[in-house]
Design a protein around this motif. Structure first.
Motif, PDB file in Angstrom:
ATOM      1  N   SER A   1       0.818  -1.217   0.000  1.00  0.00           N
ATOM      2  CA  SER A   1       0.000   0.000   0.000  1.00  0.00           C
ATOM      3  C   SER A   1       0.853   1.269   0.000  1.00  0.00           C
ATOM      4  O   SER A   1       0.329   2.364  -0.209  1.00  0.00           O
ATOM      5  N   THR A   2       2.167   1.138   0.227  1.00  0.00           N
ATOM      6  CA  THR A   2       3.055   2.298   0.142  1.00  0.00           C
ATOM      7  C   THR A   2       3.200   2.675  -1.323  1.00  0.00           C
ATOM      8  O   THR A   2       3.576   1.844  -2.154  1.00  0.00           O
ATOM      9  N   ARG A   3       2.867   3.923  -1.634  1.00  0.00           N
ATOM     10  CA  ARG A   3       2.914   4.375  -3.030  1.00  0.00           C
ATOM     11  C   ARG A   3       4.349   4.327  -3.569  1.00  0.00           C
ATOM     12  O   ARG A   3       5.284   4.708  -2.868  1.00  0.00           O
TER      13      ARG A   3
ATOM     14  N   GLN B   1       5.808   6.281  -5.457  1.00  0.00           N
ATOM     15  CA  GLN B   1       6.402   7.620  -5.447  1.00  0.00           C
ATOM     16  C   GLN B   1       7.080   7.925  -4.118  1.00  0.00           C
ATOM     17  O   GLN B   1       7.906   8.829  -4.028  1.00  0.00           O
ATOM     18  N   GLU B   2       6.739   7.194  -3.077  1.00  0.00           N
ATOM     19  CA  GLU B   2       7.326   7.418  -1.760  1.00  0.00           C
ATOM     20  C   GLU B   2       8.629   6.660  -1.573  1.00  0.00           C
ATOM     21  O   GLU B   2       9.310   6.845  -0.574  1.00  0.00           O
TER      22      GLU B   2
END
Length: 117
Positions: free
Chosen positions: A54-56, A58-59
């Motif tokens: 669930s961590t994007r 882009q992060e």
């Protein structure tokens, strides 16, 4: 920042320091972000965050995500999981210097001063 944004500026923002509402909003955002950032200073928490689907993307600055996980594992020293990941990374592109860098990092972690105690 109001208005239409290009993709490059989507995650950038600014505010008017004389706008009390904007200053309060910024203080609130920073106040909520700091505990999360402190949480991520722990290596295990950061590894879990990067592994979390669930961590994007882009992060995560190192892409693909699997390379970021492999690099974080190297900080813990050699392990079976790290070795499997390095073998796969080397097989995918033997000329990629990332695997050699990660191996050196894992070795340094194993032979560094902390491991001699």
């Amino acid at each position: 920042m109001p208005g239409k944004h290009t993709l490059a500026l989507r995650d950038h923002w600014s505010f008017d320091g004389d706008d009390d509402t904007a200053v309060e909003h910024l203080a609130d955002l920073v106040g909520r972000a700091v505990p999360r950032l402190l949480h991520l200073l722990d290596r295990e928490n950061l590894l879990a965050y990067v592994r979390d689907p669930s961590t994007r993307p882009q992060e995560i600055r190192i892409q693909p995500r699997e390379n970021a996980v492999t690099l974080l594992l190297a900080g813990q020293g050699p392990s079976d999981e790290l070795e499997r990941r390095l073998v796969a990374l080397e097989a995918a592109d033997p000329a990629d210097p990332l695997a050699a860098f990660i191996r050196a990092r894992a070795t340094a972690r194993r032979t560094g001063p902390a491991s001699r105690r």
